[in-house]
Scaffold this active site. Sequence first.
Site, short mmCIF file in Angstrom:
data_model
loop_
_atom_site.label_atom_id
_atom_site.label_comp_id
_atom_site.label_asym_id
_atom_site.label_seq_id
_atom_site.Cartn_x
_atom_site.Cartn_y
_atom_site.Cartn_z
CB SER A 115 -0.93 0.00 1.23
OG SER A 115 -1.85 1.07 1.16
CG ASP A 116 2.89 4.86 -1.71
OD1 ASP A 116 3.83 4.83 -0.89
OD2 ASP A 116 2.66 5.84 -2.43
CD GLN A 117 -2.78 8.60 2.57
OE1 GLN A 117 -2.16 9.22 3.43
NE2 GLN A 117 -3.98 8.07 2.77
#
Length: 206
Positions: free
Chosen positions: A81-83
């Site tokens: 996951s990444d934001q």
Amino acid sequence: MSISNKASIQTFSNPPLILGSTSVYRRELLERLRIPFEVVSPQVDETPQTGESSLDLTLRLAQAKAAAVAKQYPNAWVIGSDQVADLCGAAIGKPGNFERALAQLQLMRGQTVTFHTALCLMKEDTFTTISVPTEVSFRKLSDEVLENYLHAEEPYDCAGSAKSEGLGISLLESIQSDDPTALIGLPLIALTGLLRDAGFAIPQKK
């Protein structure tokens, strides 16, 4: 519930699951689903590529993090996951310190910022990568208020310099998203669907 290098994964009633992230926020979110998992650092270079949009960046990094861990554990499902926060096409990352955090909040006050939270679930060559957007409108607040907030919560490891699940909610005017957990770092509504498709029982039978 963490491992730092390659090791054997425990046998669970559900398939083996690994969170490819060292983020405490993502770990706490995943714990809500009450399924066993391990944590492994993906060790991925997060430098943006030339001309890469915020959305493309977060999708690429989520997949790269999952792939980095999946190579070590081919029998496990891996969550990457990444934001990335986007203001008028400019990426806003983790500030790291007070000065950069204050500059971010000054830039974003009175503005609407899109937080792209990407998710990848991978096992060997099988994977799905998606992104859940969240529109966040910041209030027009004075420097004094922004400084007081930063000293109180110190959100220097958060993209956008505000923890919506904490005192940072006081800086916001509105939040629009299909998944309230996406802004915190891991879109659980989307993830739950992907995990069920992969054979996970959620909730698990006692």
